[in-house]
Design a protein around this motif. Sequence first.
Motif, PDB file in Angstrom:
ATOM      1  N   CYS A 164      -1.340  85.998  13.125  1.00 42.04           N
ATOM      2  CA  CYS A 164      -2.742  85.870  12.664  1.00 42.04           C
ATOM      3  C   CYS A 164      -3.473  84.561  12.473  1.00 42.04           C
ATOM      4  O   CYS A 164      -4.639  84.418  11.979  1.00 42.04           O
ATOM      5  CB  CYS A 164      -2.968  86.843  11.286  1.00 42.04           C
ATOM      6  SG  CYS A 164      -4.736  87.234  10.719  1.00 42.04           S
ATOM      7  N   SER A 221      -8.094  88.226  11.388  1.00 44.12           N
ATOM      8  CA  SER A 221      -7.438  89.486  11.511  1.00 44.12           C
ATOM      9  C   SER A 221      -6.896  89.875  12.900  1.00 44.12           C
ATOM     10  O   SER A 221      -7.339  89.105  13.952  1.00 44.12           O
ATOM     11  CB  SER A 221      -8.433  90.487  11.095  1.00 44.12           C
ATOM     12  OG  SER A 221      -9.506  90.558  12.377  1.00 44.12           O
ATOM     13  N   GLU A 233      -6.264  93.495  14.407  1.00 44.56           N
ATOM     14  CA  GLU A 233      -6.083  95.133  14.282  1.00 44.56           C
ATOM     15  C   GLU A 233      -5.363  95.762  15.396  1.00 44.56           C
ATOM     16  O   GLU A 233      -5.858  95.620  16.581  1.00 44.56           O
ATOM     17  CB  GLU A 233      -7.252  95.569  14.216  1.00 44.56           C
ATOM     18  CG  GLU A 233      -8.090  95.197  12.934  1.00 44.56           C
ATOM     19  CD  GLU A 233      -9.485  95.575  12.675  1.00 44.56           C
ATOM     20  OE1 GLU A 233      -9.522  96.882  12.961  1.00 44.56           O
ATOM     21  OE2 GLU A 233     -10.445  94.899  12.628  1.00 44.56           O
ATOM     22  N   GLY A 273      -4.590  99.338  16.892  1.00 45.37           N
ATOM     23  CA  GLY A 273      -4.887 100.759  16.558  1.00 45.37           C
ATOM     24  C   GLY A 273      -3.710 101.824  16.464  1.00 45.37           C
ATOM     25  O   GLY A 273      -2.725 101.372  16.360  1.00 45.37           O
ATOM     26  N   ASN A 282      -7.356  87.043  15.597  1.00 43.45           N
ATOM     27  CA  ASN A 282      -8.735  87.379  15.919  1.00 43.45           C
ATOM     28  C   ASN A 282      -8.869  88.686  17.129  1.00 43.45           C
ATOM     29  O   ASN A 282      -9.699  88.400  17.764  1.00 43.45           O
ATOM     30  CB  ASN A 282      -9.641  86.342  15.988  1.00 43.45           C
ATOM     31  CG  ASN A 282      -9.778  85.590  14.718  1.00 43.45           C
ATOM     32  OD1 ASN A 282      -9.406  85.888  13.564  1.00 43.45           O
ATOM     33  ND2 ASN A 282     -10.012  84.301  14.939  1.00 43.45           N
ATOM     34  N   THR A 283      -7.685  89.394  16.977  1.00 44.85           N
ATOM     35  CA  THR A 283      -7.533  90.160  18.222  1.00 44.85           C
ATOM     36  C   THR A 283      -7.757  91.812  17.690  1.00 44.85           C
ATOM     37  O   THR A 283      -7.132  92.052  16.435  1.00 44.85           O
ATOM     38  CB  THR A 283      -6.329  90.073  18.932  1.00 44.85           C
ATOM     39  OG1 THR A 283      -5.267  90.286  18.202  1.00 44.85           O
ATOM     40  CG2 THR A 283      -6.360  88.744  19.581  1.00 44.85           C
ATOM     41  N   LYS A 284      -8.165  92.557  18.571  1.00 37.70           N
ATOM     42  CA  LYS A 284      -8.378  94.215  18.191  1.00 37.70           C
ATOM     43  C   LYS A 284      -7.742  94.810  19.319  1.00 37.70           C
ATOM     44  O   LYS A 284      -8.213  94.781  20.449  1.00 37.70           O
ATOM     45  CB  LYS A 284      -9.395  94.400  17.886  1.00 37.70           C
ATOM     46  CG  LYS A 284      -9.749  96.085  17.372  1.00 37.70           C
ATOM     47  CD  LYS A 284     -11.142  96.258  16.687  1.00 37.70           C
ATOM     48  CE  LYS A 284     -11.082  97.791  16.392  1.00 37.70           C
ATOM     49  NZ  LYS A 284     -12.419  98.025  15.877  1.00 37.70           N
ATOM     50  N   SER A 320      -7.053  98.575  21.173  1.00 39.47           N
ATOM     51  CA  SER A 320      -7.686  99.885  20.809  1.00 39.47           C
ATOM     52  C   SER A 320      -6.552 101.076  20.911  1.00 39.47           C
ATOM     53  O   SER A 320      -5.497 100.729  21.137  1.00 39.47           O
ATOM     54  CB  SER A 320      -8.878 100.200  21.744  1.00 39.47           C
ATOM     55  OG  SER A 320      -9.861  99.332  21.962  1.00 39.47           O
ATOM     56  N   SER A 371      -7.625  86.139  21.315  1.00 39.35           N
ATOM     57  CA  SER A 371      -8.888  86.786  20.753  1.00 39.35           C
ATOM     58  C   SER A 371     -10.083  87.610  21.607  1.00 39.35           C
ATOM     59  O   SER A 371     -10.314  87.075  22.522  1.00 39.35           O
ATOM     60  CB  SER A 371      -9.616  85.765  19.985  1.00 39.35           C
ATOM     61  OG  SER A 371     -10.181  84.965  20.660  1.00 39.35           O
ATOM     62  N   ALA A 398     -14.919  94.338  23.035  1.00 42.93           N
ATOM     63  CA  ALA A 398     -14.281  95.519  22.557  1.00 42.93           C
ATOM     64  C   ALA A 398     -13.348  96.015  23.661  1.00 42.93           C
ATOM     65  O   ALA A 398     -13.939  96.176  24.959  1.00 42.93           O
ATOM     66  CB  ALA A 398     -14.858  96.592  21.932  1.00 42.93           C
TER      67      ALA A 398
END
Length: 210
Positions: A112, A131, A133, A135, A149-151, A153, A166, A170
């Motif tokens: 992170c 952050s 995240e 899923g 800084n990744t998300k 799904s 990052s 979305a």
Amino acid sequence: MRIQWFQDVVDKLRGKSDIKGEGNVVEFDWKETKKFAKVKIFGSNNEVRIKSTEPFVAQINIGSKDCPVNNCRFFADKKSGSNGANIVLMEDNSSVIIGQDTIISSGVNILCSDTHSILNLNDEVINIGKSIEIGNHCWIGMDSKILKNTKISDNSIVAAGAVVASNKTALPEGCILAGNPARVVKENINWDRKRPKQYLNENKVKKDDK
């Protein structure tokens, strides 16, 4: 009381926990997690909570002796497991959140924060981590890296060896990420914990029973 004190000393000598600072919280819903997850915290008001009853083998590092950090959070939800992840948070107010029913393979790094500063021409730091995240029902493949800084799904797969940087946009649910830097190589997928042979055999039995 003496037995618990002795166990705490043994755990520390084995490197299972090293917590320095005030107001830090380490909470495992399943007592067996204590055997698998090693936690090091340097700083104050940080928290590590693992709600899963799956084995969660991981090294979780929040801050360091030379750079303690505050108000960081690591959270792994129900039915999620890890087979040896290295998880690092080195910025104040940063977080790593893992949803339900997610599996993390061996050799995975979830970073992170960077460990050095990148500056622009005005000497401003431009690589602060906030952050990560991940899923629900995700599969994080062997030796992959999830960067700041990744998300990711729900229902997605990170392929073995992928490097996920990052996201400015979305990602779709149910996708496969592969490569360095990782990109979406397939969409509209799902996955199951059973091996292909097991899954096919069980589905065949279900069809034959109809």
